[in-house]
Design an enzyme around this catalytic site. Structure first.
Site, PDB file in Angstrom:
ATOM      1  CE  LYS A  57      -3.802  -1.868   2.880  1.00  0.00           C
ATOM      2  NZ  LYS A  57      -4.911  -1.833   1.916  1.00  0.00           N
ATOM      3  NE  ARG A  90     -10.764 -10.422  -0.982  1.00  0.00           N
ATOM      4  CZ  ARG A  90     -11.237  -9.629  -1.931  1.00  0.00           C
ATOM      5  NH1 ARG A  90     -11.608 -10.130  -3.101  1.00  0.00           N
ATOM      6  NH2 ARG A  90     -11.370  -8.338  -1.726  1.00  0.00           N
TER       7      ARG A  90
HETATM    8  N1  BES Z   1      -7.917  -3.889   4.990  1.00  0.00           N
HETATM    9  C1  BES Z   1      -8.150  -3.544   3.626  1.00  0.00           C
HETATM   10  C2  BES Z   1      -9.491  -2.836   3.412  1.00  0.00           C
HETATM   11  C3  BES Z   1      -9.676  -1.501   4.076  1.00  0.00           C
HETATM   12  C4  BES Z   1      -9.450  -0.351   3.358  1.00  0.00           C
HETATM   13  C5  BES Z   1     -10.146  -1.403   5.356  1.00  0.00           C
HETATM   14  C6  BES Z   1      -9.663   0.878   3.938  1.00  0.00           C
HETATM   15  C7  BES Z   1     -10.363  -0.169   5.942  1.00  0.00           C
HETATM   16  C8  BES Z   1     -10.138   0.976   5.228  1.00  0.00           C
HETATM   17  C9  BES Z   1      -8.150  -4.802   2.767  1.00  0.00           C
HETATM   18  O1  BES Z   1      -7.327  -5.819   3.180  1.00  0.00           O
HETATM   19  C10 BES Z   1      -7.716  -4.400   1.397  1.00  0.00           C
HETATM   20  O2  BES Z   1      -6.585  -4.015   1.256  1.00  0.00           O
HETATM   21  N2  BES Z   1      -8.604  -4.513   0.414  1.00  0.00           N
HETATM   22  C11 BES Z   1      -8.303  -4.181  -0.923  1.00  0.00           C
HETATM   23  C12 BES Z   1      -8.863  -5.264  -1.788  1.00  0.00           C
HETATM   24  C13 BES Z   1      -8.470  -5.156  -3.229  1.00  0.00           C
HETATM   25  C14 BES Z   1      -6.986  -5.442  -3.390  1.00  0.00           C
HETATM   26  C15 BES Z   1      -9.285  -6.125  -4.037  1.00  0.00           C
HETATM   27  C16 BES Z   1      -8.976  -2.839  -1.226  1.00  0.00           C
HETATM   28  O3  BES Z   1     -10.084  -2.615  -0.776  1.00  0.00           O
HETATM   29  O4  BES Z   1      -8.325  -2.020  -1.893  1.00  0.00           O
HETATM   30 MN    MN Z   2      -5.353  -5.620   2.380  1.00  0.00          MN
END
Ligand code: BES
Ligand code: MN
Ligand code: ZN
Length: 502
Positions: free
Chosen positions: A280, A355
């Site tokens: 990230k 997931r």
């Molecule tokens: N923990 C994050 C989701 C999240 C984002 C929680 C902002 C709280 C605030 C999750 O693990 C994630 O990174 N999801 C990705 C999924 C994508 C790669 C399909 C996302 O939402 O960008």
């Molecule tokens: Mn994530």
């Protein structure tokens, strides 16, 4: 177990030395006789009795009089009074003791209202201050007395006790989610769970990396591969003690003992989500990813209340705890994981890790053949973008169970909105070499995540709560404090207590 500093008392009269008397004021009807001001005077001072509005005034009986707006009297339900109580706690944050008649007004069950008032007072007073060296921001408020009438005193006491148990659990979950990654690893939260289990009368079993490997939990092991901190899966079990009624009937006909409905909670416990190899960016949201275990924290907090509340249902919980980090040993794009239920997953983005750990948790839950499974997870940015910070999203394979989740949200003022589990989108997850990929396309991200989870529920009634939006508050407002919110704790407590088998 007490994680907050505020003591709530219930009494027929206020102590003489309290700093303030706090009196509710509706926008209609006559003012309480305890208020030494006229409505015209209050209005002249800018006070119009809106929900959550407060005004601190000089007083005869104590140092201060705090008037607390509750809006239209006929609409003052438990949610309104929770918000008003939070406003009162903020207005009195520099005082040490307050007496209030707030739990006597409004419409609805007296115990429910006393519970809501207690929750509002505690939740708006709590602050994660453990790491602040000087100038702690915690409220000075130490004691609030709910001054009540003899006729409702028993109900107010009962409600206040329930409110303390539940609000304390919320404060615990907030503290856990606010803790930085190095202060709370998977191993540490598991140890904390064992301690909490011993204190609150629930059974806690901890599974380490070797055990997870032996169990075939490929999602947990895969996500953990980049980290030097080993994963932990925590299983928590609560069984209701046989009620007096059940004991009587079972003496007569032991053969036909009816089992209590069984609900399983599964919480995403990603202690810190860097994204892994799909790293990230270091923007404002990244530091918040220490709270990516908010689902697991809400689950642990919920379990800690069940014995004290006398929950009648059987409840089991799985906390799926690991961090998600990049390194030379980390899970890579194109890797294929085999999950606990035997299904295979091709990794197309290591940041879609929640997931993967939930897949193992849901598989384990389904093996116990419960009456329903609910998972709670900070799962997708897509859900946060769709619904914003005020509500979670819910999807499921059984409308009657989803309705129970929605009703629990309505009763606790933790807002939720159902999104469709649209099976026509399932091909978005298709992989050319495995049973599925771990991400869909660029659209409907919250739904494709839920469709992924659905593969691990064995068709049992299941609901998925995506709390990516409401897991964090950017400022203090109502009963929310800036930082991790522990959203879902009160919702899950309500669901666990009221859960019905279809
Ligand atoms: N923990 C994050 C989701 C999240 C984002 C929680 C902002 C709280 C605030 C999750 O693990 C994630 O990174 N999801 C990705 C999924 C994508 C790669 C399909 C996302 O939402 O960008
Ligand atoms: Mn994530
Ligand atoms: Zn995550």
């Amino acid at each position: 177990m007490k994680t907050n500093q505020l003591t709530i008392n219930v009494a027929r009269t206020a102590a003489e030395n309290v700093d303030a008397h706090a009196i509710p004021v509706a926008s209609d009807g006559p003012l309480s006789a305890d208020i030494t001001f006229t409505r015209a005077q209050l209005t002249a001072l800018g006070f119009n009795s809106a929900v959550g509005q407060t005004l601190v005034l000089p007083n005869g009986k104590s140092k201060y009089l705090i008037v607390v707006g509750i809006g239209e009297a006929a609409k003052a339900n438990a949610d309104v009074l929770r918000t008003s109580a939070a406003a009162l706690a903020r207005a009195a944050s520099k005082m040490s003791s307050v007496a209030t008649t707030l739990a006597n007004v409004g419409r609805g069950d007296r115990a429910e209202i006393a519970q809501a008032v207690t929750e509002g007072l505690i939740l708006a007073t709590h602050r994660y201050d453990a790491l602040r060296g000087e100038k702690k921001l915690s409220a000075k408020l130490k004691s609030v007395t709910l001054v009540t009438l003899a006729s409702i005193q028993a109900a107010v006491v009962r409600g206040a006790q329930r409110g303390e148990v539940i609000a304390d659990a919320v404060c615990l979950a907030r503290d856990l989610a606010n803790m930085p990654p190095a202060h709370l690893t998977a191993k540490m939260i598991a140890e904390r769970a064992q301690k909490i289990g011993a204190e609150t009368g629930v059974k806690v079993e901890v599974f380490n990396k070797d055990q997870l490997l032996a169990m075939g939990c490929g999602g947990m092991i895969g996500v953990n591969r980049g980290s030097v901190n080993p994963p932990r899966m925590v299983k928590i079990s609560y069984r209701p003690s046989a009620s007096r009624g059940a004991a009587k009937s079972s003496a007569k006909k032991t053969a036909t003992k009816i089992k209590a409905p069984h609900l399983i909670l599964v919480g995403k416990g990603v202690m810190y989500d860097s994204g892994g190899i799909s790293l990230k960016p270091s923007d404002a949201g990244h530091a918040m990813m220490k709270a990516d275990m908010s689902g697991a924290a809400a689950v642990l907090a919920t379990m800690s209340t069940l014995k004290a509340l006398g929950c009648k249902n059987q409840v089991t919980a799985y906390m799926m705890c690991t961090d998600n980090l990049p390194s030379g040993s980390a899970m890579a794009m194109g890797d294929v994981l085999t999950m606990r239920n035997g299904k295979t997953v091709e990794i197309h983005n290591t940041d879609a890790e929640g997931r993967l750990v939930l897949a193992d948790g849901l598989s384990l839950a389904a093996e116990l053949k419960p009456d329903a499974i609910v998972d709670i997870a900070t799962l997708t940015g897509a859900c946060a973008r769709a619904l914003g910070p005020q509500m979670s999203g819910v999807m499921g394979n059984n409308q009657r169970f989803v309705d129970q989740v929605v009703n629990a949200a309505k009763s606790t003022d933790e807002q939720i909105w159902q999104l469709p589990l649209e099976r026509k989108y399932r091909p978005m997850l298709d992989s050319y070499c495995a049973d599925m990929r771990n991400i869909g396309g660029s659209e409907a991200g919250a739904i494709t995540a839920a469709l992924f989870l659905d593969e691990f529920t064995s068709g049992l009634p299941w609901a998925h709560i995506d709390i990516a939006g409401p897991m964090w508050a950017d400022g203090d407002s109502g009963w929310l404090q800036r930082g991790a919110t522990a959203y879902g704790t009160r919702l899950l407590v309500n669901l666990a207590e009221n859960f019905k088998r279809r």
